[in-house]
Design a protein around this motif. Structure first.
Motif, PDB file in Angstrom:
ATOM      1  N   ALA A  12      40.754  42.683  44.092  1.00 38.64           N
ATOM      2  CA  ALA A  12      39.953  43.153  42.966  1.00 38.64           C
ATOM      3  C   ALA A  12      38.821  44.053  43.452  1.00 38.64           C
ATOM      4  N   ARG A  13      38.233  43.721  44.557  1.00 39.06           N
ATOM      5  CA  ARG A  13      37.140  44.525  45.108  1.00 39.06           C
ATOM      6  C   ARG A  13      37.641  45.916  45.499  1.00 39.06           C
ATOM      7  N   ARG A  14      38.813  45.968  46.158  1.00 39.22           N
ATOM      8  CA  ARG A  14      39.387  47.264  46.540  1.00 39.22           C
ATOM      9  C   ARG A  14      39.684  48.116  45.307  1.00 39.22           C
ATOM     10  N   LYS A  15      40.259  47.485  44.272  1.00 36.86           N
ATOM     11  CA  LYS A  15      40.541  48.207  43.039  1.00 36.86           C
ATOM     12  C   LYS A  15      39.263  48.768  42.447  1.00 36.86           C
ATOM     13  N   GLN A  16      38.221  47.959  42.436  1.00 33.67           N
ATOM     14  CA  GLN A  16      36.933  48.364  41.863  1.00 33.67           C
ATOM     15  C   GLN A  16      36.344  49.549  42.634  1.00 33.67           C
ATOM     16  N   LEU A  17      36.466  49.516  43.948  1.00 35.80           N
ATOM     17  CA  LEU A  17      35.898  50.576  44.786  1.00 35.80           C
ATOM     18  C   LEU A  17      36.703  51.872  44.691  1.00 35.80           C
ATOM     19  N   LYS A  60      37.980  53.097  41.996  1.00 36.90           N
ATOM     20  CA  LYS A  60      37.776  53.732  40.684  1.00 36.90           C
ATOM     21  C   LYS A  60      36.818  54.881  40.769  1.00 36.90           C
TER      22      LYS A  60
END
Length: 75
Positions: free
Chosen positions: A68-73, A75
């Motif tokens: 989730a953190r990688r996805k957020q970063l 964006k």
């Protein structure tokens, strides 16, 4: 020898965080410090010194959080 997950408590500059925990958890943290110190009370880490490294290890091992953190970063 008992294998426990927490092995290294590094000395970093701390950030003060005030929390309330149940008495049972406090006793468990005290016992964890004793086990980490091979049963000796002298020199055993205090419960407040264990919380940070335990949380760090938990977060580092949480694959869903990392994803989730990688996805957020990205964006």
């Amino acid at each position: 020898m008992t294998r426990i997950k927490l092995s290294d408590i590094s000395d970093e500059k701390p950030v003060k965080l005030t929390i309330e925990i149940p008495a049972r958890l406090h006793r468990d943290l005290c016992d964890y410090g004793l086990v980490l110190n091979a049963g000796g009370a002298e020199g055993a880490p205090k419960p407040e010194d264990l919380v940070g490294p335990m949380l760090s290890r938990f977060i580092a091992s949480d694959r869903e959080f990392a994803r989730a953190r990688r996805k957020q970063l990205l964006k």
